[in-house]
Scaffold this active site. Sequence first.
Site, short mmCIF file in Angstrom:
data_model
loop_
_atom_site.label_atom_id
_atom_site.label_comp_id
_atom_site.label_asym_id
_atom_site.label_seq_id
_atom_site.Cartn_x
_atom_site.Cartn_y
_atom_site.Cartn_z
CG HIS A 1 37.86 13.55 -47.92
ND1 HIS A 1 37.64 12.25 -48.31
CD2 HIS A 1 37.77 13.55 -46.56
CE1 HIS A 1 37.42 11.51 -47.23
NE2 HIS A 1 37.50 12.27 -46.15
CD GLU A 2 39.22 16.43 -44.36
OE1 GLU A 2 38.32 16.46 -43.50
OE2 GLU A 2 39.89 15.40 -44.59
CG HIS B 1 34.27 14.86 -43.68
ND1 HIS B 1 33.52 13.77 -43.28
CD2 HIS B 1 35.48 14.38 -44.00
CE1 HIS B 1 34.25 12.68 -43.37
NE2 HIS B 1 35.46 13.02 -43.82
CD GLN C 1 36.67 13.25 -40.58
OE1 GLN C 1 37.34 14.17 -41.04
NE2 GLN C 1 36.95 11.98 -40.79
N GLY D 1 43.98 15.00 -43.24
CA GLY D 1 42.98 16.04 -43.06
C GLY D 1 41.96 15.57 -42.05
CB CYS E 1 37.09 8.59 -44.81
SG CYS E 1 36.30 9.73 -43.67
CG LEU E 2 41.47 9.80 -40.50
CD1 LEU E 2 41.96 11.01 -39.70
CD2 LEU E 2 42.45 8.64 -40.39
#
Length: 188
Positions: free
Chosen positions: A146-147, A150, A61, A56, A104-105
């Site tokens: 999670h997204e 963000h 991000q 995702g 997380c990226l």
Amino acid sequence: MRHGAIPGSRGAVRPLRLFGDPALRAPCEEVTAYDAELARLIEDLYATMYAAHGVGLAANQIGVGLRVFVFDCPDDEDHRHLGHVVNPRPVAADGVTVRGPEGCLSLPGLEAGTPRHDHVVIEGATMTGEPVRIEGTGFFARCLQHECDHLDGGLFIDRLAGLRRRRALRAIRRAPWAPTGGADAVEA
């Protein structure tokens, strides 16, 4: 038989914003224009997510402060969920709360047991403005939550407490990508 382009195949891989970047902490703005620029952003999100081996990716991000994210994520039964959501809003988060591994990226290499609801329903729109409703369970529910976090300026480490939080913050301070400014920068 060809079914159209693979998501992200026409997109550009953009640099990921890492922990400490203010773009990750700013709540994103609602999308108001469903146009070619939005479609290009979604393609770039897919391309960047795939290049980083994620499941995702939210627009902030990659430094774009708009409420949109993409996903290509399995659920606990290994069913693949592929899509995007513009202006997502959670309308249900219920079921048991499960503590599971989450990364997380924007915090590469960091993973921690993070509590999330096992079931979630998200409503929003597609890139063309059509209404969409997405229901997720298990790992896919974790991804959707999670997204959405963000887009509100949140990170999974915000959901950690006690020893798990202290360990995560210590790992961030030691990471090669850690923000400058000492412990205060990490406690954001």
